[in-house]
Design an enzyme around this catalytic site. Structure first.
Site, PDB file in Angstrom:
ATOM      1  N   SER A  59       0.711  -1.216  -0.083  1.00 43.34           N
ATOM      2  CA  SER A  59      -0.084   0.041  -0.020  1.00 43.34           C
ATOM      3  C   SER A  59       0.928   1.564  -0.019  1.00 43.34           C
ATOM      4  O   SER A  59       0.341   2.502  -0.077  1.00 43.34           O
ATOM      5  CB  SER A  59      -0.924  -0.201   1.219  1.00 43.34           C
ATOM      6  OG  SER A  59      -0.078   0.117   2.453  1.00 43.34           O
ATOM      7  N   CYS A  60       2.113   1.099   0.295  1.00 45.88           N
ATOM      8  CA  CYS A  60       2.944   2.487   0.325  1.00 45.88           C
ATOM      9  C   CYS A  60       3.758   2.474  -0.570  1.00 45.88           C
ATOM     10  O   CYS A  60       3.924   3.543  -1.453  1.00 45.88           O
ATOM     11  CB  CYS A  60       3.701   2.366   1.796  1.00 45.88           C
ATOM     12  SG  CYS A  60       2.874   2.369   3.280  1.00 45.88           S
ATOM     13  N   PHE A  61       4.857   1.468  -0.974  1.00 44.11           N
ATOM     14  CA  PHE A  61       5.954   2.066  -1.865  1.00 44.11           C
ATOM     15  C   PHE A  61       5.492   2.354  -3.151  1.00 44.11           C
ATOM     16  O   PHE A  61       5.881   3.579  -3.825  1.00 44.11           O
ATOM     17  CB  PHE A  61       7.124   0.833  -1.890  1.00 44.11           C
ATOM     18  CG  PHE A  61       7.878   0.763  -0.803  1.00 44.11           C
ATOM     19  CD1 PHE A  61       7.627   1.592   0.439  1.00 44.11           C
ATOM     20  CD2 PHE A  61       8.753  -0.210  -0.655  1.00 44.11           C
ATOM     21  CE1 PHE A  61       8.267   1.193   1.754  1.00 44.11           C
ATOM     22  CE2 PHE A  61       9.524  -0.549   0.399  1.00 44.11           C
ATOM     23  CZ  PHE A  61       9.311   0.210   1.498  1.00 44.11           C
ATOM     24  N   ASP A  66       3.657   6.008  -3.048  1.00 44.61           N
ATOM     25  CA  ASP A  66       4.561   6.976  -2.801  1.00 44.61           C
ATOM     26  C   ASP A  66       5.589   7.503  -3.638  1.00 44.61           C
ATOM     27  O   ASP A  66       5.654   8.459  -3.529  1.00 44.61           O
ATOM     28  CB  ASP A  66       4.802   6.753  -1.359  1.00 44.61           C
ATOM     29  CG  ASP A  66       3.892   6.595  -0.022  1.00 44.61           C
ATOM     30  OD1 ASP A  66       2.734   6.869  -0.446  1.00 44.61           O
ATOM     31  OD2 ASP A  66       4.182   6.034   1.001  1.00 44.61           O
TER      32      ASP A  66
END
Length: 423
Positions: free
Chosen positions: A262-264, A267
């Site tokens: 869900s992040c890398f 982002d």
């Protein structure tokens, strides 16, 4: 201290449970009634190691969930933990942050003392100052003078989030004024970690830069792995030597199929778009994403070299979550692999200990099996996509395959005859 947490997703729910563990009284605000019901029953709607135990311990005692903001004015501090998904161009969609800010401002019209609003969601630098603060103040009915603002990024690894919250590397606090920062810092009293006090935008940038750095290490390792494979060199031996340099460290140097979650991906892409809007060309970050998009497709190419054309062949895919110890399939590298297999005409059978139901919502037109043996039976090839420990114990199950062609996207197997994506 009395705390409101806005958002019962991954970050919000873990934070709420851990704040309760630290001795605070926590109100969790979540608009999804199904999630509220599950949380108040002590059943986490997501899988995260240790989270269920914390909910069982604190729900009904120092933690409760509800859909309304009516109790915010009676709390000391509110954490915004809503999602910031990618928009159509890859930049961060801040609509949920804006909505939470508006609702918090309206709730603080009712009175109460000094209140701190903290952004914990991952947001582009400048968001707290230019979006959250004016939105809250505009809707607070003149209560702005008794509201402080802060930015407190999270650094939680899925599968280890509770451990990371309770044993952080650092606690970063950006604030609009010292009083607000002091209150945020006091919430974490009892944790043994250095506290870094910075400005609001610096705190926001620290989160983005941290994720971009980790993603860069992964893509770098994968590119080195691809070169090592052509040379006949063991990339894991190489990266062990590289990681012994204290300036580099061994973490995030395991070559494989790439990063997801869900992040890398979101982002790094959001950071690229931010740089472009500022007139910069983030060529390194663009390359990080390019390597990551290309990497999993190498698995399919390796499979086809070993089996011949994939049309009509049975392929087992073991592992659907983007990493082990989670049921999260967001940007899992298994998704482009399965889609490419289907595009080439293969028939796919898949197994994951936790993530099959979530993957089925994304890729419904494949066969989902209850165990690894079911996926492997009669298969012409097998792709390992997630480093679940149970896969390392597989051996006789591979004998169920029609042809023993095994390609690893994560180095997990101990059996003979497996080929790695870049080793």
């Amino acid at each position: 201290m009395r705390i409101s947490v806005v958002g019962g997703g991954y970050v919000g729910l873990v934070s709420a449970a851990c704040f309760a563990q630290l001795g605070h009284s926590v109100d969790l605000i979540e608009i999804d009634e199904g999630k509220v019901e599950a949380i108040n029953a002590g059943k986490p709607p997501i899988y995260e190691k240790g989270l269920g135990e914390l909910l069982s311990k604190h729900v009904g005692v120092s933690l409760c969930a509800g859909a309304g903001y009516h109790r915010v004015w009676d709390t000391d501090i509110s954490f915004i933990c809503v999602g910031t998904p990618p928009g159509p161009d890859g930049s961060a969609d801040l609509s949920m942050v804006e909505e939470a800010s508006r609702s918090l401002g309206e709730s603080l019209q009712e009175g109460g003392g000094y209140h701190v609003i903290v952004v914990k969601s991952t947001v582009p630098p400048g968001t707290t100052e230019r979006l959250v603060m004016p939105t809250v103040i505009r809707h607070s009915g003149g209560a702005g003078e008794r509201i402080g603002f802060a930015m407190n990024p999270e650094f939680l690894r899925e599968g280890l989030a509770v451990q990371d919250f309770m044993n952080p590397d650092r606690i970063v606090v950006g604030s609009s004024d010292p009083k607000a920062g002091d209150i945020v810092e006091s919430v974490y009293a009892g944790l043994n970690a250095p506290v870094l006090r910075v400005g609001l935008s610096a705190a926001e940038m620290i989160k983005y830069a941290s994720n971009a750095m980790l993603a860069t290490k992964i893509s770098f390792s994968n590119e080195m792995g691809n070169i090592c494979k052509r040379l006949g060199v063991d990339v894991y031996e190489v990266m062990k030597g590289v990681g012994m340099d204290h300036r580099i460290s061994p973490h995030f140097l395991n070559a494989g199929a790439g990063f997801g979650g869900s992040c890398f991906p979101k982002d790094v892409t959001a950071m690229i778009r931010l740089g472009e809007r500022l007139g910069e060309d983030p060529v390194l970050l663009k390359s990080v994403i390019e390597v990551n998009e290309r990497q999993p497709l190498r698995l399919v190419e390796l499979m086809e070299k070993r089996t011949g054309p994939l049309a009509g062949r049975e392929v087992a895919v073991l592992g659907l979550a983007f990493k082990n110890d989670t049921d999260d399939v967001r940007d899992s590298r298994a998704v482009p692999v399965i889609e490419e297999l289907l595009r080439r005409g293969a028939r796919v059978r898949a197994y994951d200990p936790l993530a099959a139901a979530n993957m089925q919502r994304i890729v419904p037109d494949i066969e989902y099996c209850d165990n690894a043996a079911g996926a492997l039976r009669g298969a012409d090839g097998c792709l390992i996509m997630t480093e679940w420990p149970e896969f390392s114990r597989l051996d006789e199950e591979f004998g169920l395959m029609r042809s023993r062609v095994i390609i690893e996207g994560r180095k997990i197997l101990s059996c003979e005859g497996a080929e790695g994506i870049c080793w």
